[in-house]
Design a protein around this motif. Structure first.
Motif, short mmCIF file in Angstrom:
data_model
loop_
_atom_site.label_atom_id
_atom_site.label_comp_id
_atom_site.label_asym_id
_atom_site.label_seq_id
_atom_site.Cartn_x
_atom_site.Cartn_y
_atom_site.Cartn_z
N HIS A 70 0.84 -1.21 0.00
CA HIS A 70 0.00 0.00 0.00
C HIS A 70 0.87 1.25 0.00
N HIS A 383 -4.42 1.90 -6.47
CA HIS A 383 -4.81 3.09 -5.71
C HIS A 383 -5.10 4.21 -6.72
N LEU A 398 -10.09 2.26 -4.40
CA LEU A 398 -9.08 1.24 -4.15
C LEU A 398 -9.61 -0.10 -4.62
#
Lengths: 476, 326
Positions: A70, A383, A398
């Motif tokens: 992430h 993302h 997302l």
């Protein structure tokens, strides 16, 4: 036949909170099994109003198991939004961190989460069917597992500062150069890690040879497959186009992540907090696909590191060059990828630019929108940010790895339940196999429920008329 | 404690990073296995809720609970583990202060669900469908937990004995806490453990700069090459060091990134965010309110900075929701 309900709560040795509901008909046969996700946390919404350069430090909290993914997908989205492509050294360092993450995540999954099923057995005593049991059964192997995971974590630690929730990549690059001494420490570990991973591959292959019947009836089904690839369709985990292949392995799409909305749609079901992504042009559910190790190795033509490619050739031959459909081969594919990641660490560390000092591009041509992509350990991660000129994030979308596999996990649970639960005698080991169908995907339900959430797993079995007459508990 | 102490780990609304911290103990985890019996740990072991429900009250000696309280399942398990445990420790920022999931308290649940299930750009014609707690499927009814209106901390839900801060707690502190507990040397109930009383600023060795700490303009880490030896605030970058409890060993600052406050407020400070505002405002180099306003605008997202980990536990959260809770 009395109607039944079976509860397994929570589903264990997976990352997060989930539940399985198995409906039995009057004859005691499985009518349908649902996999559903219990959690919702709402990252898409509460990231609105945050500052884009803070996103690489906020979004890792979606998942503490693969925070680096992430962190990097977010920084990559920020690179595009702010119009500041990172210098080569910064990209190399990010990729190196990412390989550390793949090694630690894959290593932990094979040895510590799935390993107890494979090495101790699906039917082993649940009280010892875990990593402690593994240590008692084979201490030498357990030590190797710890060493492999530690090596991956140490890469993250040396390059990115913190092992969990790193604070390293920012839009435009990274904030710390690599010291030559740290590079040398990492290089020293390569040979041992390759040997450990090859030992893992041997364990899996021996297990597979002895359990071929299970492998061939345990959630084997067709789907599409997705993953990042290099320009010549080799395995790529950090940067490239996304390739989607069909059930036959033929390419359907190869696209830049910034065009993902043309290719991927998501379907909502009212019985799960997790959405179901699919290939837009094919519709739902025909267009469903799998990601992660199995999906990726089905979406490539070769691997560009020698040892991993050798293993890949052997693996690909299992189904005569066609896509591998067996859920239990996720474990096999995961080990081949681990080998690739270790070899890749060596390639990156030997690149002269890895010690460069030009690590941040502060010149910006503000674009305001961008999609960052990366192959997280569990699959393709996207993302998508829309940002105002003052840096405030306006919209976030997302799609996380485990989300792409949502349909596949439901299908695997249904398939395994139907295959193994066939009569009134529902042994614990059978239910553990249902859990193992989920476990094979190494789902990260923290990730997938960034939207809302949390993941124990529950298995309910309910009769055809909906009547609940009896509850079968896992250890009863 | 007769025999080996019984230990439980649980995760609620969290990311799993706290579990990873425990696995970071590495070889020391094997020692832990010799010293205690782990009786519940969903991430790694196959014990189920039923196993816990079957235990006697206070049968578990120590329970480490990570994650915030976001839904009915989190709350149910928190209450069950409270009843079954002698010591309940809030482990990590989410159970301690709400953590990053607590930022959701800036919005109501309906607004969040709208974004995810109605307006996200990838949705197909099924947009607008909402997950339901109970569903009649052709084959029978299935249930998922109820999502609460706001995120709560563990202590806002059940009585908590100790708080171990950090996102995640650093592994050496986790190890210290294990040893403190096993040696029976815990401080007074309700204390923060595995951390210091001072602030990160007190223990940071970065140079404060010749002009002292006076700020003319706020900058962001991606706009400037940051001096790895110099105080961030001196460089005009917001750092939560002055309002954050020490004990983490400064991994972010050593990695050349400013502190974001995950260890929560230091001893004696209730609200980390309001303390940050007063700390920063006092450093700004002007007496002119207009100039001050302009300089502070440079922060862009004061709530997301000052309450990054502590919104659910903060005064702000109380203002928005009163005392009603979920």
């Amino acid at each position: 036949m009395v109607a039944q309900k079976i509860t397994i709560e929570p589903v264990t040795r997976i990352e997060g909170h989930a539940k399985v509901t198995i409906n039995l008909n009057d004859a005691g046969k499985v009518e349908h099994a649902y996999f559903h996700v219990n959690e919702f946390r709402g990252f898409e919404k509460f990231c609105e109003g945050r500052i884009v350069f803070e996103m690489p430090s906020i979004t890792p909290r979606i998942c503490g198991i693969c925070p680096v993914s992430h962190h990097l997908a977010s920084a990559k989205a920020g690179d595009i939004v702010m119009g500041c492509p990172p210098p080569r050294t910064a990209s190399l360092l990010r990729e190196l961190t990412h390989m550390g993450q793949i090694i630690q995540s894959h290593g932990m999954h094979f040895f510590e989460l799935a390993g107890p099923d494979l090495i101790l057995g699906f039917d082993a005593d649940p009280a010892t069917r875990n990593v402690v049991g593994l240590i008692n059964a084979d201490a030498n192997l357990a030590l190797k597992a710890v060493a492999l995971r530690k090596y991956g974590q140490e890469i993250i630690h040396m390059v990115a500062g913190r092992r969990i929730h790193p604070n390293f990549a920012i839009p435009g690059g990274v904030n710390k150069a690599l010291a030559a001494a740290d590079r040398d420490v990492m290089l020293k570990g390569i040979d041992e890690m390759i040997a450990i991973t090859q030992a893992g591959l041997k364990i899996f292959k021996d297990w597979a040879a002895a359990n071929q019947e299970d492998i061939n009836k345990f959630a084997v089904f067709p789907s599409g497959y997705m993953g990042l690839v290099t320009p010549d369709n080799s395995l790529e985990l950090y940067q490239g186009d996304i390739r989607l292949v069909g059930r036959d392995g033929q390419q359907l799409e190869k696209f830049d992540s910034n065009n993902y909305l043309d290719v991927i749609s998501e379907h909502v079901e009212d019985w799960s907090y997790l959405k179901f992504p699919y290939y837009k042009k094919m519709g739902y559910p025909e267009g469903v696909y799998r990601v992660g190790p199995l999906g990726r190795l089905n979406a490539i033509d070769q691997i560009d590191t020698p040892l991993a490619n050798q293993e890949f050739k052997e693996y690909r031959a299992i189904n005569g060059g066609k896509p591998i459909e067996n859920t239990l081969y996720y474990h096999y594919a995961r080990l081949i990828e681990t080998l690739f990641a270790i070899e890749k660490v060596q390639v990156l560390l030997n690149d002269p630019d890895i010690l460069g000092k030009d690590i941040l591009n502060t010149r910006q041509e503000f674009k305001g929108e961008g999609v960052g992509v990366i192959e997280a350990p569990r699959g393709t991660l996207l993302h998508h940010y829309i940002v105002r000129k003052n840096g405030k994030v306006e919209k976030v979308n997302l799609i996380v790895s485990t989300g792409h596999n949502n349909w596949a996990m439901s299908e695997a649970v249904d398939s395994v339940a139907k295959t193994y639960i066939t009569g009134p005698d529902i042994r614990e080991g059978l239910l553990n196999r249902v859990e193992a169908a989920i476990r094979a995907h190494d789902p990260c339900l923290s990730c997938s429920t960034h939207a809302v959430g949390q993941m124990p797993m529950v298995i309910d079995v309910i009769a055809a008329d909906g009547q609940l007459v009896k509850t079968l508990k896992r250890n009863s | 404690m007769a025999g080996k102490p019984k230990l439980a780990f649980y995760w609620a609304a969290s990311c799993g990073g706290c579990e990873i911290t425990i696995t970071e103990l590495g070889m020391r985890l094997i020692d832990v296995g010799d010293l205690v019996d782990i009786v519940f740990w969903p991430a790694a072991m196959d014990f189920k809720y039923d196993d816990v429900a079957a235990m006697k009250d206070k049968e578990i000696d120590i329970c480490f609970y990570n994650g915030a309280i976001r839904n009915s399942e989190n709350e149910h398990v928190a209450k069950m583990l409270r009843a079954k445990s002698k010591l309940l420790v809030a482990f990590g920022s989410c159970s301690h202060l709400g953590g990053i999931p607590g930022l959701a308290n800036l919005f109501d649940v309906e607004t969040m669900l709208q974004r995810v299930f109605d307006t996200a750009p990838t949705l197909d014609e099924s947009r607008g469908t909402r997950p339901q707690m109970k569903n009649k499927m052709p084959e029978g009814e299935i249930e998922i937990p109820k999502l609460y209106e706001r995120v709560r901390t563990l202590a806002q839900t059940v009585e908590v004995d100790y708080f171990l801060p950090g996102c995640p707690p650093v592994v050496d502190q986790v190890w210290n806490v294990f040893q403190t507990i096993l040696a029976g040397k815990l401080p007074a109930k309700g204390s923060v453990i595995g951390a210091a009383e001072k602030t990160n600023c007190d223990v940071c060795t970065r140079k404060k700069g010749a002009s002292g700490m006076r700020i003319k303009e706020f900058k962001r880490p991606h706009q400037v090459q940051l001096d790895p030896e110099m105080c961030f605030l001196t460089q005009g970058v917001v750092c939560l060091g002055p309002v954050t409890r020490a004990g983490c060993g400064l991994p972010c600052l050593n990695g050349n990134m400013p502190c974001r406050g995950c260890y929560g407020p230091p001893e004696g400070v209730v609200d980390q965010g309001s303390k940050l505002v007063s700390a920063v405002a006092s450093l700004v180099d002007t007496d002119d309110p207009k100039v001050l306003e302009k300089i502070l605008e440079g922060i862009v997202d004061p709530v997301g900075l000052g309450y990054r980990f502590g919104l659910a536990a903060s005064i702000l959260s109380d203002l928005k929701y009163g005392k009603k809770g979920a």
